[in-house]
Design a protein around this motif. Structure first.
Motif, PDB file in Angstrom:
ATOM      1  N   ILE A  37       8.774   5.036  -0.013  1.00  0.00           N
ATOM      2  CA  ILE A  37       7.536   4.272   0.150  1.00  0.00           C
ATOM      3  C   ILE A  37       7.593   3.399   1.404  1.00  0.00           C
ATOM      4  O   ILE A  37       6.592   3.225   2.114  1.00  0.00           O
ATOM      5  N   LEU A  38       8.782   2.900   1.716  1.00  0.00           N
ATOM      6  CA  LEU A  38       8.918   1.923   2.806  1.00  0.00           C
ATOM      7  C   LEU A  38       9.266   2.548   4.155  1.00  0.00           C
ATOM      8  O   LEU A  38       9.382   1.824   5.148  1.00  0.00           O
ATOM      9  N   THR A  39       9.429   3.864   4.222  1.00  0.00           N
ATOM     10  CA  THR A  39       9.803   4.471   5.507  1.00  0.00           C
ATOM     11  C   THR A  39       8.631   4.712   6.468  1.00  0.00           C
ATOM     12  O   THR A  39       8.812   4.590   7.682  1.00  0.00           O
TER      13      THR A  39
ATOM     14  N   ASP B 155       3.714   9.838   8.923  1.00  0.00           N
ATOM     15  CA  ASP B 155       2.925   9.735   7.694  1.00  0.00           C
ATOM     16  C   ASP B 155       2.960  11.039   6.913  1.00  0.00           C
ATOM     17  O   ASP B 155       3.065  11.044   5.684  1.00  0.00           O
TER      18      ASP B 155
ATOM     19  N   SER C 105       6.462  11.494   5.345  1.00  0.00           N
ATOM     20  CA  SER C 105       6.712  10.557   4.242  1.00  0.00           C
ATOM     21  C   SER C 105       6.045  11.014   2.949  1.00  0.00           C
ATOM     22  O   SER C 105       6.581  10.804   1.857  1.00  0.00           O
TER      23      SER C 105
ATOM     24  N   ARG D 255       5.295  -1.796   7.930  1.00  0.00           N
ATOM     25  CA  ARG D 255       4.801  -1.051   6.771  1.00  0.00           C
ATOM     26  C   ARG D 255       3.357  -1.476   6.498  1.00  0.00           C
ATOM     27  O   ARG D 255       3.023  -2.644   6.637  1.00  0.00           O
TER      28      ARG D 255
ATOM     29  N   SER E 294       2.134   3.098   3.162  1.00  0.00           N
ATOM     30  CA  SER E 294       3.005   2.606   2.091  1.00  0.00           C
ATOM     31  C   SER E 294       2.181   2.179   0.881  1.00  0.00           C
ATOM     32  O   SER E 294       2.566   2.439  -0.274  1.00  0.00           O
TER      33      SER E 294
ATOM     34  N   SER F 236       8.164  -2.898  -3.990  1.00  0.00           N
ATOM     35  CA  SER F 236       7.573  -2.207  -2.842  1.00  0.00           C
ATOM     36  C   SER F 236       6.445  -3.023  -2.230  1.00  0.00           C
ATOM     37  O   SER F 236       6.361  -3.183  -1.003  1.00  0.00           O
TER      38      SER F 236
ATOM     39  N   VAL G  21       6.291  -4.703   1.589  1.00  0.00           N
ATOM     40  CA  VAL G  21       5.181  -4.369   2.490  1.00  0.00           C
ATOM     41  C   VAL G  21       4.506  -5.643   2.996  1.00  0.00           C
ATOM     42  O   VAL G  21       4.205  -5.769   4.191  1.00  0.00           O
TER      43      VAL G  21
END
Length: 394
Positions: A123-125, A156, A159, A344, A348, A370, A374
């Motif tokens: 989620i955070l990449t 995007d 991910s 982020r 995310s 998460s 963010v």
């Protein structure tokens, strides 16, 4: 979400864009995010419900198309190897390292499974440097901005594939197979790019049919959302479809005799649409995130946030060392700025909401961590881009 609520949020965005005189030192997304958090305590806005489909199908195509359309095709040629590596191998390596660290840190504060930690990492990449690119273009080397912007558009798509596989494993829907993952990744990514390039090329030719500005704008809307929906419908990446379509259209315009004529109408329209979409999305992020922020473990979130920047810096440093032949000091500056500007944001949030839709009851800890990371990223990294870029470039 009612029409009246949308209009009020747009009005708030209009006010912020109008009165904000320090867009560099205090980026507008930060202001909008904080206002959104405040609005969540007002009963009228606390009822606003944002789904992953709203973010994915309404906001993302428009935001991505504007970035891709403004992105020079020459920049793809200049930084192609760096962008491809950061958006694929770099993103996966970042997710693996961040997942391992999150799992380790999670053991200090509670019990997060290894798969849960990997889902948080996925989620955070993805990066979303909306508030960073314009600042970097003015305060730092323009090529740094090109790398940050280009990477964010391409990663995007990567991910989403990574998140889909890991969240499926976490929820017990599937198991991990390396060949299956690579095959899915290539199929979804290459398919999305092919659809986008076809859309961009066909529409760049169709623009000659009419010289009326209004109809050219209509055509650009078809490109942005048509490429996205077409790619998604056949199982490809809609994100990469829209990005490829925007870049292809820009490339075709660069090779036309009347480039300025075609860009004038499109830029006039999308320069209005972009801040409108951004105003809504960052206000909605603030409103949506607030309930999760109250239950978050902030010490754990801060550790993960700091670790995400350090890990990204190590990955970016390694990639730039391989592909960029600049002096060592310059590479260190570039790596730090590219790492810090990897904020982020929208993607995310979409992934967080997707996890919530799949497992509303069983993923509260993952969602709160998460969301809190963010929010930290949006505020701290956005505020730090301008002073850091100025300091490192002097």
């Amino acid at each position: 979400m009612s029409v009246t609520q949308v209009v009020l949020l747009l009005f708030i965005g209009y006010i912020v864009f109008t009165i904000d005189k320090k867009k560099k030192s205090v980026p507008i997304p930060v202001v909008l995010l904080i206002i959104g958090i405040g609005l969540s305590f007002i009963p009228y806005f606390s009822t606003v419900e944002v789904t992953e489909k709203i973010i994915y199908e309404i906001f993302l195509p428009g935001i991505l198309f504007v970035s891709a359309y403004k992105y020079s095709a020459k920049a793809i040629k200049r930084h192609g190897a760096v962008l491809a590596t950061l958006s694929t191998l770099g993103l996966m390596a970042t997710a693996l390292l961040l997942g391992l660290l999150t799992y380790m840190v999670g053991g200090w504060f509670g019990s997060i499974s290894f798969l849960g930690a990997m889902v948080i990492a996925s989620i955070l990449t993805p990066t979303d440097p909306v508030s960073a690119v314009s600042v970097l273009e003015e305060a730092a080397d323009e090529q740094i901005a090109e790398v940050v912007d280009g990477e964010s558009m391409i990663n995007d798509g990567t991910s989403i594939v990574l998140f889909t596989v890991l969240s499926g494993m976490y929820l017990g829907e599937n198991s991990f197979q390396l060949t299956g993952f690579l095959g899915e990744f290539l199929y979804v990514s290459l398919g999305g790019v092919i659809v986008g390039v076809a859309f961009g090329w066909l529409c760049s030719k169709a623009v000659h049919i009419t010289h009326h500005h209004d109809y050219q704008v209509m055509l650009s809307i078809i490109i942005a959302y048509g490429a996205f929906q077409t790619a998604e419908h056949v199982g490809f990446s809609g994100v990469l479809g829209t990005v490829a379509a925007g870049i292809m259209l820009s490339y075709e315009f660069e090779h036309m005799n009347r480039e300025g004529h075609y860009r004038e109408a499109l830029s006039g329209f999308w320069n209005v649409v972009e801040p409108s979409l951004l105003a809504l999305v960052f206000l909605l992020i603030g409103i949506t995130a607030t309930p999760y922020l109250a239950s978050a473990n902030w010490i754990m979130a801060i550790i993960i946030f700091v670790a995400s920047i350090v890990i990204r810096y190590l990955i970016v440093t390694a990639v730039l060392a391989i592909f960029h032949n600049n002096r060592t000091l310059d590479k260190q500056k570039q790596a730090f700025l590219v790492s810090w500007a990897g904020i982020r944001g929208t993607m995310s949030v979409f992934l967080i909401l997707s996890l919530h839709a799949k497992s509303p009851e069983g993923s509260e800890a993952l969602l709160s961590i998460s969301f809190s990371v963010v929010v930290l990223s949006l505020i701290i990294q956005s505020l730090g881009v301008y002073p850091l870029s100025r300091k490192l470039e002097n």
